[in-house]
Design a protein around this motif. Structure first.
Motif, mmCIF file in Angstrom:
data_model
loop_
_atom_site.group_PDB
_atom_site.id
_atom_site.type_symbol
_atom_site.label_atom_id
_atom_site.label_comp_id
_atom_site.label_asym_id
_atom_site.label_seq_id
_atom_site.Cartn_x
_atom_site.Cartn_y
_atom_site.Cartn_z
ATOM 1 N N PRO A 29 -7.327 1.151 -18.094
ATOM 2 C CA PRO A 29 -8.269 1.474 -17.019
ATOM 3 C C PRO A 29 -9.359 0.404 -16.928
ATOM 4 N N ALA A 30 -9.533 -0.130 -15.734
ATOM 5 C CA ALA A 30 -10.488 -1.229 -15.555
ATOM 6 C C ALA A 30 -11.079 -1.181 -14.160
ATOM 7 N N THR A 31 -12.338 -1.559 -14.052
ATOM 8 C CA THR A 31 -13.001 -1.713 -12.760
ATOM 9 C C THR A 31 -13.507 -3.143 -12.669
ATOM 10 N N ILE A 32 -13.163 -3.814 -11.571
ATOM 11 C CA ILE A 32 -13.471 -5.234 -11.413
ATOM 12 C C ILE A 32 -14.105 -5.466 -10.051
ATOM 13 N N LEU A 33 -15.260 -6.103 -10.044
ATOM 14 C CA LEU A 33 -15.923 -6.472 -8.790
ATOM 15 C C LEU A 33 -15.674 -7.956 -8.530
ATOM 16 N N VAL A 34 -15.123 -8.252 -7.356
ATOM 17 C CA VAL A 34 -14.769 -9.622 -6.981
ATOM 18 C C VAL A 34 -15.540 -9.990 -5.716
ATOM 19 N N ASP A 35 -16.192 -11.162 -5.719
ATOM 20 C CA ASP A 35 -16.936 -11.554 -4.522
ATOM 21 C C ASP A 35 -15.994 -12.075 -3.450
ATOM 22 N N ASP A 65 0.837 -1.194 0.000
ATOM 23 C CA ASP A 65 0.000 0.000 0.000
ATOM 24 C C ASP A 65 0.874 1.247 0.000
ATOM 25 N N ALA A 66 0.251 2.393 0.188
ATOM 26 C CA ALA A 66 0.983 3.658 0.108
ATOM 27 C C ALA A 66 2.042 3.793 1.194
ATOM 28 N N ASN A 67 1.911 3.018 2.272
ATOM 29 C CA ASN A 67 2.907 3.045 3.350
ATOM 30 C C ASN A 67 3.903 1.894 3.263
ATOM 31 N N GLY A 68 3.812 1.120 2.185
ATOM 32 C CA GLY A 68 4.732 0.012 1.995
ATOM 33 C C GLY A 68 4.292 -1.292 2.621
ATOM 34 N N HIS A 69 3.112 -1.307 3.250
ATOM 35 C CA HIS A 69 2.611 -2.528 3.886
ATOM 36 C C HIS A 69 2.019 -3.450 2.832
ATOM 37 N N PRO A 70 2.447 -4.734 2.798
ATOM 38 C CA PRO A 70 1.928 -5.647 1.777
ATOM 39 C C PRO A 70 0.522 -6.147 2.091
ATOM 40 N N TRP A 71 -0.269 -6.255 1.039
ATOM 41 C CA TRP A 71 -1.622 -6.795 1.154
ATOM 42 C C TRP A 71 -1.781 -7.913 0.143
ATOM 43 N N SER A 72 -2.157 -9.097 0.654
ATOM 44 C CA SER A 72 -2.379 -10.238 -0.234
ATOM 45 C C SER A 72 -3.843 -10.293 -0.632
ATOM 46 N N LYS A 73 -4.107 -11.071 -1.668
ATOM 47 C CA LYS A 73 -5.492 -11.268 -2.091
ATOM 48 C C LYS A 73 -6.316 -11.846 -0.947
ATOM 49 N N ASP A 74 -5.789 -12.852 -0.285
ATOM 50 C CA ASP A 74 -6.552 -13.518 0.775
ATOM 51 C C ASP A 74 -6.849 -12.578 1.944
ATOM 52 N N THR A 75 -5.878 -11.736 2.293
ATOM 53 C CA THR A 75 -6.100 -10.791 3.390
ATOM 54 C C THR A 75 -7.201 -9.799 3.034
ATOM 55 N N LEU A 76 -7.178 -9.306 1.814
ATOM 56 C CA LEU A 76 -8.201 -8.363 1.383
ATOM 57 C C LEU A 76 -9.571 -9.021 1.332
ATOM 58 N N LEU A 77 -9.630 -10.243 0.805
ATOM 59 C CA LEU A 77 -10.916 -10.940 0.715
ATOM 60 C C LEU A 77 -11.450 -11.314 2.085
ATOM 61 N N GLY A 78 -10.554 -11.351 3.080
ATOM 62 C CA GLY A 78 -11.011 -11.606 4.445
ATOM 63 C C GLY A 78 -11.919 -10.513 4.958
ATOM 64 N N LYS A 79 -11.866 -9.340 4.310
ATOM 65 C CA LYS A 79 -12.733 -8.228 4.674
ATOM 66 C C LYS A 79 -14.065 -8.278 3.933
ATOM 67 N N GLY A 80 -14.142 -9.118 2.873
ATOM 68 C CA GLY A 80 -15.351 -9.195 2.066
ATOM 69 C C GLY A 80 -15.042 -8.951 0.598
ATOM 70 N N PRO A 81 -16.060 -8.683 -0.216
ATOM 71 C CA PRO A 81 -15.865 -8.453 -1.653
ATOM 72 C C PRO A 81 -14.954 -7.241 -1.914
ATOM 73 N N LEU A 82 -14.385 -7.222 -3.137
ATOM 74 C CA LEU A 82 -13.484 -6.145 -3.529
ATOM 75 C C LEU A 82 -14.013 -5.426 -4.762
ATOM 76 N N LEU A 83 -13.890 -4.124 -4.763
ATOM 77 C CA LEU A 83 -14.092 -3.332 -5.969
ATOM 78 C C LEU A 83 -12.720 -2.763 -6.312
ATOM 79 N N ILE A 84 -12.142 -3.238 -7.410
ATOM 80 C CA ILE A 84 -10.781 -2.863 -7.785
ATOM 81 C C ILE A 84 -10.812 -1.930 -8.982
ATOM 82 N N SER A 85 -10.106 -0.821 -8.870
ATOM 83 C CA SER A 85 -9.978 0.121 -9.976
ATOM 84 C C SER A 85 -8.514 0.191 -10.389
ATOM 85 N N PHE A 86 -8.211 -0.256 -11.599
ATOM 86 C CA PHE A 86 -6.864 -0.117 -12.148
ATOM 87 C C PHE A 86 -6.774 1.220 -12.876
#
Length: 214
Positions: free
Chosen positions: A176-182, A56-77
């Motif tokens: 540019p892409a927007t992706i909704l992931v459950d 992230d912006a502070n250099g902290h790594p975020w994995s897919k699994d950690t993010l999905l642990g919070k619920g669905p993702l809306l990703i904007s590239f």
């Protein structure tokens, strides 16, 4: 259609005020990319989001699994903080970030920008959602959404003080892409447009989320 209106206004004003040869180069690059973009190779509804770990912006790594642990993702590239149209989209998402978060979805913006650049962008624009760095477009490449910009664009975008003036710097940027992931990591909606001056309206993304939640 507030975002579309703002983007169209910016795009039209840009091409009215830049030299005709520069405008022609811009438009030719967009046209050629649109023709050559391999939609069949891009991420699709029903695909599983590949594994990743991005800082992230502070250099902290975020994995897919950690993010999905919070619920669905809306990703904007987005292409990078140097891109004015990307910044217009980031601000539009910020206006709706509370609504997206209230619906139990994590909003994540991803670009090739280094973490320190992302941090500067978050602070200057007051973004309260996550901004991750996909250095080298590794994740974007796996999703099939990388735009290999022509060398004719280097002197033009290199003038924006973003490092592209360096002939050794890759000209690749994400489409540019927007992706909704459950929350199972399955892609449920996508908007991928090689015309980088056209983006998904945040209200449409919210309707995606409402449909997912129902």
């Amino acid at each position: 259609m507030a975002l579309a209106s703002e983007l169209t206004s910016f795009y039209d004003n840009l091409h009215r005020n830049i030299p005709p040869d520069v405008s022609a180069t811009f438009k030719a690059a967009i046209r050629d990319h649109e023709i050559g973009f391999r939609r069949e190779a891009a991420v699709k509804v029903g695909d599983r989001l590949p594994d990743f770990s991005l800082p992230d912006a502070n250099g902290h790594p975020w994995s897919k699994d950690t993010l999905l642990g919070k619920g669905p993702l809306l990703i904007s590239f987005y292409r990078g903080g140097w891109c004015p149209m990307c910044n217009i989209e980031l601000r539009a998402l910020q206006k709706h970030s509370h609504t997206i978060r209230a619906k139990g979805v994590t909003l994540v913006a991803i670009s090739p920008d280094a973490p320190d650049q992302s941090l500067s962008r978050k602070e200057k624009m007051g973004l309260d959602y996550m901004v991750l760095s996909d250095t080298g477009n590794v994740l974007a490449s796996r999703l099939g959404i990388v735009n290999k910009q022509p060398e004719s664009m280097r002197p033009i975008i290199g003038s924006l003080d973003n490092g592209f003036h360096d002939p050794n710097k890759s000209m690749d940027v994400p489409v540019p892409a927007t992706i909704l992931v459950d929350d199972e990591g399955v892609v449920r909606q996508t908007y991928i447009n090689p015309k980088y001056h056209e983006r998904l309206e945040p209200e449409t993304a919210i309707r995606w989320i409402e449909k997912l939640k129902s």
